[in-house]
Design a protein around this motif. Structure first.
Motif, PDB file in Angstrom:
ATOM      1  N   ILE A   1     -19.610  14.167  70.664  1.00  0.00           N
ATOM      2  CA  ILE A   1     -21.029  13.954  70.344  1.00  0.00           C
ATOM      3  C   ILE A   1     -21.571  15.137  69.545  1.00  0.00           C
ATOM      4  CG2 ILE A   1     -23.345  13.832  71.362  1.00  0.00           C
ATOM      5  CD1 ILE A   1     -22.106  12.048  73.563  1.00  0.00           C
TER       6      ILE A   1
ATOM      7  N   LEU B   1     -20.937  14.830  65.787  1.00  0.00           N
ATOM      8  CA  LEU B   1     -21.500  13.706  65.042  1.00  0.00           C
ATOM      9  C   LEU B   1     -22.612  14.140  64.101  1.00  0.00           C
ATOM     10  CD1 LEU B   1     -21.798  10.979  67.807  1.00  0.00           C
ATOM     11  CD2 LEU B   1     -20.250  10.966  65.865  1.00  0.00           C
TER      12      LEU B   1
ATOM     13  N   GLN C   1     -26.234  13.688  62.334  1.00  0.00           N
ATOM     14  CA  GLN C   1     -27.509  13.285  62.934  1.00  0.00           C
ATOM     15  C   GLN C   1     -27.755  11.785  62.823  1.00  0.00           C
ATOM     16  OE1 GLN C   1     -29.379  15.402  64.640  1.00  0.00           O
ATOM     17  NE2 GLN C   1     -30.888  13.870  65.195  1.00  0.00           N
TER      18      GLN C   1
ATOM     19  N   LYS D   1     -25.757   9.305  62.847  1.00  0.00           N
ATOM     20  CA  LYS D   1     -24.929   8.507  63.763  1.00  0.00           C
ATOM     21  C   LYS D   1     -25.330   8.733  65.218  1.00  0.00           C
ATOM     22  CE  LYS D   1     -21.489   7.561  60.691  1.00  0.00           C
ATOM     23  NZ  LYS D   1     -21.003   6.375  60.246  1.00  0.00           N
ATOM     24  N   LEU D   2     -25.987   9.836  65.476  1.00  0.00           N
ATOM     25  CA  LEU D   2     -26.355  10.204  66.840  1.00  0.00           C
ATOM     26  C   LEU D   2     -27.308   9.196  67.474  1.00  0.00           C
ATOM     27  CD1 LEU D   2     -25.663  12.417  68.810  1.00  0.00           C
ATOM     28  CD2 LEU D   2     -27.571  13.741  67.948  1.00  0.00           C
TER      29      LEU D   2
ATOM     30  N   VAL E   1     -25.348   6.254  68.732  1.00  0.00           N
ATOM     31  CA  VAL E   1     -24.557   6.623  69.906  1.00  0.00           C
ATOM     32  C   VAL E   1     -25.445   6.690  71.141  1.00  0.00           C
ATOM     33  CG1 VAL E   1     -23.208   8.484  70.960  1.00  0.00           C
ATOM     34  CG2 VAL E   1     -22.759   7.792  68.603  1.00  0.00           C
ATOM     35  N   VAL E   2     -26.623   7.248  70.999  1.00  0.00           N
ATOM     36  CA  VAL E   2     -27.552   7.343  72.134  1.00  0.00           C
ATOM     37  C   VAL E   2     -27.964   5.945  72.591  1.00  0.00           C
ATOM     38  CG1 VAL E   2     -29.863   8.087  72.846  1.00  0.00           C
ATOM     39  CG2 VAL E   2     -28.361   9.661  71.616  1.00  0.00           C
TER      40      VAL E   2
END
Length: 131
Positions: free
Chosen positions: A15, A18, A20, A22-23, A26-27
Protein backbone atom coordinates in the motif's frame (compact mmCIF):
# COMPACT_ATOMS: atom_id res chain seq x y z
CA UNK A 1 7.36 -13.25 12.85
CA UNK A 2 4.03 -15.07 12.72
CA UNK A 3 2.44 -15.69 9.28
CA UNK A 4 -0.46 -13.31 10.00
CA UNK A 5 1.98 -10.55 10.90
CA UNK A 6 4.00 -11.24 7.73
CA UNK A 7 0.97 -10.85 5.49
CA UNK A 8 -0.12 -7.65 7.28
CA UNK A 9 3.37 -6.20 6.89
CA UNK A 10 3.44 -7.18 3.21
CA UNK A 11 0.05 -5.47 2.67
CA UNK A 12 1.24 -2.31 4.42
CA UNK A 13 4.42 -2.27 2.33
CA UNK A 14 2.51 -2.71 -0.92
CA UNK A 15 0.00 0.00 0.00
CA UNK A 16 2.89 2.34 0.78
CA UNK A 17 4.23 1.81 -2.75
CA UNK A 18 0.96 2.68 -4.50
CA UNK A 19 0.55 5.93 -6.41
CA UNK A 20 -2.01 8.31 -4.92
CA UNK A 21 -4.57 7.79 -7.72
CA UNK A 22 -4.70 4.02 -7.06
CA UNK A 23 -4.92 4.43 -3.30
CA UNK A 24 -8.57 5.57 -3.40
CA UNK A 25 -9.63 2.40 -5.22
CA UNK A 26 -7.65 0.22 -2.79
CA UNK A 27 -9.26 1.91 0.22
CA UNK A 28 -12.73 1.41 -1.28
CA UNK A 29 -11.97 -2.27 -1.89
CA UNK A 30 -10.65 -2.69 1.66
CA UNK A 31 -13.76 -1.02 3.08
CA UNK A 32 -15.93 -3.38 1.05
CA UNK A 33 -13.94 -6.45 2.15
CA UNK A 34 -13.93 -5.34 5.80
CA UNK A 35 -17.71 -5.16 5.98
CA UNK A 36 -19.31 -7.94 7.97
CA UNK A 37 -20.80 -10.56 5.67
CA UNK A 38 -24.45 -10.02 5.00
CA UNK A 39 -26.74 -12.91 5.63
CA UNK A 40 -26.65 -15.32 2.73
CA UNK A 41 -30.41 -15.19 2.43
CA UNK A 42 -31.76 -12.40 0.29
CA UNK A 43 -35.39 -11.52 0.66
CA UNK A 44 -37.68 -11.95 -2.35
CA UNK A 45 -38.05 -8.16 -2.45
CA UNK A 46 -34.25 -7.70 -2.61
CA UNK A 47 -34.01 -10.36 -5.31
CA UNK A 48 -36.64 -8.56 -7.38
CA UNK A 49 -34.84 -5.23 -6.95
CA UNK A 50 -31.49 -6.78 -7.90
CA UNK A 51 -33.07 -8.19 -11.07
CA UNK A 52 -34.22 -4.70 -12.04
CA UNK A 53 -30.81 -3.22 -11.18
CA UNK A 54 -28.92 -5.81 -13.25
CA UNK A 55 -31.36 -5.79 -16.18
CA UNK A 56 -29.86 -5.05 -19.61
CA UNK A 57 -30.94 -5.29 -23.20
CA UNK A 58 -29.73 -8.39 -25.02
CA UNK A 59 -26.36 -8.46 -26.74
CA UNK A 60 -28.07 -8.62 -30.14
CA UNK A 61 -30.18 -5.56 -29.29
CA UNK A 62 -27.07 -3.70 -28.10
CA UNK A 63 -25.26 -4.47 -31.35
CA UNK A 64 -28.27 -3.32 -33.38
CA UNK A 65 -28.58 -0.16 -31.27
CA UNK A 66 -24.89 0.62 -31.76
CA UNK A 67 -25.33 0.18 -35.52
CA UNK A 68 -28.33 2.53 -35.53
CA UNK A 69 -26.41 5.10 -33.49
CA UNK A 70 -23.41 4.92 -35.84
CA UNK A 71 -25.61 5.24 -38.93
CA UNK A 72 -27.51 8.13 -37.35
CA UNK A 73 -24.23 9.92 -36.75
CA UNK A 74 -23.53 9.70 -40.49
CA UNK A 75 -27.12 10.72 -41.33
CA UNK A 76 -27.79 7.35 -43.01
CA UNK A 77 -31.05 6.33 -41.31
CA UNK A 78 -34.44 5.96 -42.92
CA UNK A 79 -37.40 7.47 -41.07
CA UNK A 80 -38.41 3.99 -39.80
CA UNK A 81 -34.87 3.31 -38.52
CA UNK A 82 -34.80 6.72 -36.86
CA UNK A 83 -38.07 5.94 -35.07
CA UNK A 84 -36.61 2.56 -34.01
CA UNK A 85 -33.55 4.36 -32.60
CA UNK A 86 -35.79 6.75 -30.65
CA UNK A 87 -37.71 3.74 -29.30
CA UNK A 88 -34.46 2.12 -28.11
CA UNK A 89 -33.30 5.35 -26.46
CA UNK A 90 -36.67 5.72 -24.70
CA UNK A 91 -36.44 2.11 -23.50
CA UNK A 92 -32.93 2.67 -22.14
CA UNK A 93 -33.99 5.85 -20.34
CA UNK A 94 -36.90 3.98 -18.76
CA UNK A 95 -34.51 1.21 -17.65
CA UNK A 96 -32.17 3.81 -16.10
CA UNK A 97 -35.03 5.37 -14.15
CA UNK A 98 -36.26 1.97 -12.91
CA UNK A 99 -32.68 0.99 -11.99
CA UNK A 100 -32.23 4.17 -9.94
CA UNK A 101 -35.57 3.64 -8.18
CA UNK A 102 -34.59 0.04 -7.39
CA UNK A 103 -31.17 1.15 -6.10
CA UNK A 104 -32.82 3.70 -3.79
CA UNK A 105 -35.27 1.10 -2.44
CA UNK A 106 -32.51 -1.49 -1.92
CA UNK A 107 -30.29 1.04 -0.16
CA UNK A 108 -33.18 1.84 2.19
CA UNK A 109 -33.84 -1.86 2.87
CA UNK A 110 -30.16 -2.53 3.59
CA UNK A 111 -29.79 0.77 5.45
CA UNK A 112 -26.68 1.83 3.53
CA UNK A 113 -25.65 4.85 1.50
CA UNK A 114 -26.78 4.80 -2.14
CA UNK A 115 -23.24 5.43 -3.43
CA UNK A 116 -21.84 2.55 -1.38
CA UNK A 117 -24.57 0.20 -2.62
CA UNK A 118 -23.85 1.18 -6.21
CA UNK A 119 -20.13 0.48 -5.66
CA UNK A 120 -20.94 -2.92 -4.15
CA UNK A 121 -23.12 -3.85 -7.09
CA UNK A 122 -20.46 -2.72 -9.55
CA UNK A 123 -17.82 -4.76 -7.73
CA UNK A 124 -20.13 -7.75 -7.66
CA UNK A 125 -20.79 -7.58 -11.40
CA UNK A 126 -17.12 -7.18 -12.42
CA UNK A 127 -15.24 -10.38 -13.24
CA UNK A 128 -12.49 -11.23 -10.78
CA UNK A 129 -8.98 -11.72 -12.08
CA UNK A 130 -7.67 -12.92 -8.74
CA UNK A 131 -5.84 -16.22 -8.66
Amino acid sequence: MAPATDIHQKAITLIGQLPQDKLIAVVQLLEFLAQPPQSSTVSPQETQLLEVIESHISEEEQIHLNTLRDRCEWDELSEAEYQELIGYEDLLEEKRVKRLEALIQLAQIRNIDLMRLNQQIQLRSQPSHAV
